[in-house]
Design a protein around this motif. Structure first.
Motif, mmCIF file in Angstrom:
data_model
loop_
_atom_site.group_PDB
_atom_site.id
_atom_site.type_symbol
_atom_site.label_atom_id
_atom_site.label_comp_id
_atom_site.label_asym_id
_atom_site.label_seq_id
_atom_site.Cartn_x
_atom_site.Cartn_y
_atom_site.Cartn_z
ATOM 1 N N UNK A 30 5.961 7.529 7.937
ATOM 2 C CA UNK A 30 4.920 6.727 8.489
ATOM 3 C C UNK A 30 4.554 5.864 7.873
ATOM 4 N N UNK A 31 4.357 5.908 6.417
ATOM 5 C CA UNK A 31 3.816 4.987 5.662
ATOM 6 C C UNK A 31 4.704 3.659 5.386
ATOM 7 N N UNK A 60 -7.923 -1.340 0.594
ATOM 8 C CA UNK A 60 -8.073 -2.129 1.811
ATOM 9 C C UNK A 60 -8.917 -3.102 1.909
ATOM 10 N N UNK A 61 -10.028 -3.196 0.941
ATOM 11 C CA UNK A 61 -11.099 -4.278 1.249
ATOM 12 C C UNK A 61 -10.569 -5.685 1.030
ATOM 13 N N UNK A 62 -10.079 -5.764 -0.332
ATOM 14 C CA UNK A 62 -9.755 -7.169 -0.655
ATOM 15 C C UNK A 62 -8.867 -8.155 0.082
ATOM 16 N N UNK A 85 0.768 -1.197 -0.011
ATOM 17 C CA UNK A 85 -0.010 0.060 0.233
ATOM 18 C C UNK A 85 0.756 1.280 -0.106
ATOM 19 N N UNK A 86 0.349 2.293 -0.381
ATOM 20 C CA UNK A 86 0.934 3.609 -0.516
ATOM 21 C C UNK A 86 -0.185 4.505 0.122
ATOM 22 N N UNK A 87 0.188 5.952 -0.008
ATOM 23 C CA UNK A 87 -0.730 7.120 0.520
ATOM 24 C C UNK A 87 -1.805 7.374 -0.481
ATOM 25 N N UNK A 118 6.415 -3.146 8.580
ATOM 26 C CA UNK A 118 5.776 -3.954 9.646
ATOM 27 C C UNK A 118 4.882 -4.962 9.177
ATOM 28 N N UNK A 119 3.958 -4.644 8.186
ATOM 29 C CA UNK A 119 2.926 -5.663 7.574
ATOM 30 C C UNK A 119 3.989 -6.679 6.807
ATOM 31 N N UNK A 120 5.037 -6.254 6.225
ATOM 32 C CA UNK A 120 5.759 -7.210 5.513
ATOM 33 C C UNK A 120 6.376 -8.194 6.558
#
Length: 515
Positions: free
Chosen positions: A478-479, A361-363, A352-354, A485-487
């Motif tokens: 921040x992004x 986000x949904x899928x 994801x990015x800004x 962290x998701x990675x």
């Protein structure tokens, strides 16, 4: 000796589901209402967080001793006392006139709620024959996985529309329904003998001190900057020493309050470790995503809660389906698929990015919800399959304790990683924003010209341009921190795959006695 009755196991499942859902809901629902609680009771938000910490500490202390308490007082009696105490303390929390009173009632609520998850799970596993346990866990898992995802929406709506007190009052009808159904349909199995002698006082004391101190460290560590705080350091040392001594003591004593010998079963030991890590990743990502939506993508709190709903939808539809598949396929294959898909969706979120929109986000969340079902149901079924019936209460207590501790560590670690990574990334990106960089100078001049065109004088426009440029660096850093962290969380799931090979395939045994 217990009562031998024949009851449709699905009625038993509904009875214990009420208790489970209510307890899981209250573990996190107060998060949404903390600012309102603080304002209403004339306290700071930091002080109000003790309403959450006190509950978690009391809950964590009672959780591992549930099996022992059930053998002392009887499983049905303990479940009814727990539900009654939880319902009454919920009502008292809603009436609390000040913060100290609320914290006292939250301790009572946590203590009475601690036994409800493992008791419900033990009752449910025994009510169904081994071949149908996957279906049972699919149904029970709805409460465990879906409740934390519905919390932001429900808590936000109740608090905004009525009052934070209704976050507690909603437990009353659910508690009454659970009590009535437990009384009518849940019975102690005949092999569960009550033991009133040989109380392990040393074990009880060390358990309360060790687990309580650990929970406070995990909940307050980031807020107090971890080991730069003397009292956090002291609690961490107390917790470590006490828990190590507790393990040694419980392995030596003849009548332990927590029977650790169940870890001799290989599948159970591996399963508990896997569930701890699943708790770490699940709760860590549950905290990260709404924070990212609100701080970087501009979602209001209620909209952020609604944007989290697809994960619950995915789990809701996949839980029963996974329960059916668990009885027909090797659960280890389903668990492997769950780890792969769960890891892939977290890596998807790391892209994801800004500029991310709602459907970005949904899928991944919808698919991740399905992956959580593929993880939770087979993992619980495999882990508990070879545990003897008389040890089931003790085994489910430790299983749920480690999931909760994993979740607490996940929340604490992701918060700390996010804060530290943001600082280092801001410094790294900021070092490239210099007067000698053509891109930096061009962006700065464009911002400055825009502020002058809006009516600012040159000095004010220059200061605003510097502030805006620094704000852009902060948002980007921040992004980068969130997606990193998701990675990491996605990679953790992938790394766990070899452990599935160590677990034994569940037996497809004969039906056991229903309650």
């Amino acid at each position: 000796m217990g009562e031998v009755r024949t009851v449709n196991p699905w009625i038993v499942a509904v009875a214990v589901m009420f208790a489970t859902f209510m307890e899981v809901l209250d573990t996190t629902v107060v998060n949404v209402s903390l600012p309102h609680i603080a304002g209403s009771l004339s306290a700071t938000t930091d002080e109000a967080t003790w309403a959450l910490t006190s509950y978690l500490v009391a809950n964590a202390i009672v959780l591992p001793m549930t099996g022992w308490l059930a053998s002392m007082f009887g499983r049905k009696r303990l479940l009814m006392v727990s539900v009654s105490g939880f319902t009454v303390s919920s009502f008292l929390c809603g009436l609390a006139p000040n913060l100290p009173t609320l914290i006292a009632f939250r301790i009572l609520q946590g203590a009475t709620g601690g036994a409800m998850q493992p008791l419900s799970q033990a009752v449910l596993l025994e009510a169904f024959p081994p071949r149908d346990r996957g279906k049972a866990m699919g149904f029970w898992g709805l409460g465990i996985v879906v409740a934390p995802i519905l919390v932001p929406v429900l808590g936000g709506w109740l608090t905004d529309s009525y009052s934070w007190r209704w976050v507690f009052y909603i437990n009353i009808p659910v508690g009454i329904a659970s009590l009535v159904m437990t009384q009518l349909f849940v019975f102690d199995p005949p092999y569960l003998r009550r033991q009133s002698e040989h109380i392990d006082y040393w074990g009880l004391g060390m358990l309360a001190v060790g687990i309580g101190a650990l929970q406070i460290v995990l909940d307050k560590g980031q807020e107090e900057d971890w080991f730069s705080s003397h009292w956090i350091t002291a609690l961490a040392i107390i917790s470590a020493v006490t828990l190590v001594w507790l393990v040694i003591h419980e392995l030596r004593t003849a009548h332990p309050v927590v029977d650790l010998r169940v870890f001799k079963e290989r599948s159970y030991a591996v399963g508990v470790f896997l569930m701890t890590v699943v708790g770490f990743v699940l709760y860590g990502s549950l905290v990260l995503l709404p924070l990212m939506l609100q701080t970087l993508l501009g979602y209001p709190s209620l909209q952020a809660g609604i944007a989290m709903a697809p994960r619950g939808v995915g789990s809701f539809f996949m839980m029963p389906l996974t329960g059916l598949m668990t009885g027909r396929f090797d659960p280890r294959k389903l668990l492997t698929l769950g780890l792969l898909v769960g890891g892939a969706t977290l890596l998807w979120l790391s892209r994801l990015n800004l500029s991310a929109g709602y459907w970005d986000i949904f899928w991944p969340q919808l698919i991740q919800g399905g992956a959580m079902a593929l993880l939770f149901v087979p993992l619980t079924t495999i882990t508990m399959d070879r545990v003897p019936r008389e040890r089931m209460g003790n085994a489910t207590s430790l299983f749920n304790l480690m999931r909760n501790i994993g979740g607490s560590i996940g929340i604490a670690m992701t918060g700390t990683l996010l804060s530290r990574h943001q600082q280092s990334t801001t410094n790294l990106l900021g070092s490239n924003v210099t007067p000698y960089s053509l891109a930096s100078r061009s962006t700065f001049e464009g911002l400055r010209a825009g502020f002058i065109a809006a009516g600012a004088d040159p000095v004010t426009a220059t200061n605003r341009a510097y502030a805006a440029l620094f704000g852009m660096v902060q948002r980007q850093s921040s992004m980068v921190s969130f997606v990193s962290i998701f990675q990491l969380l996605g990679i953790i799931f992938i790394v766990l795959l070899p452990l599935v090979l160590i677990m034994k395939r569940p037996k497809q045994g004969a039906p056991i006695a229903a309650h």
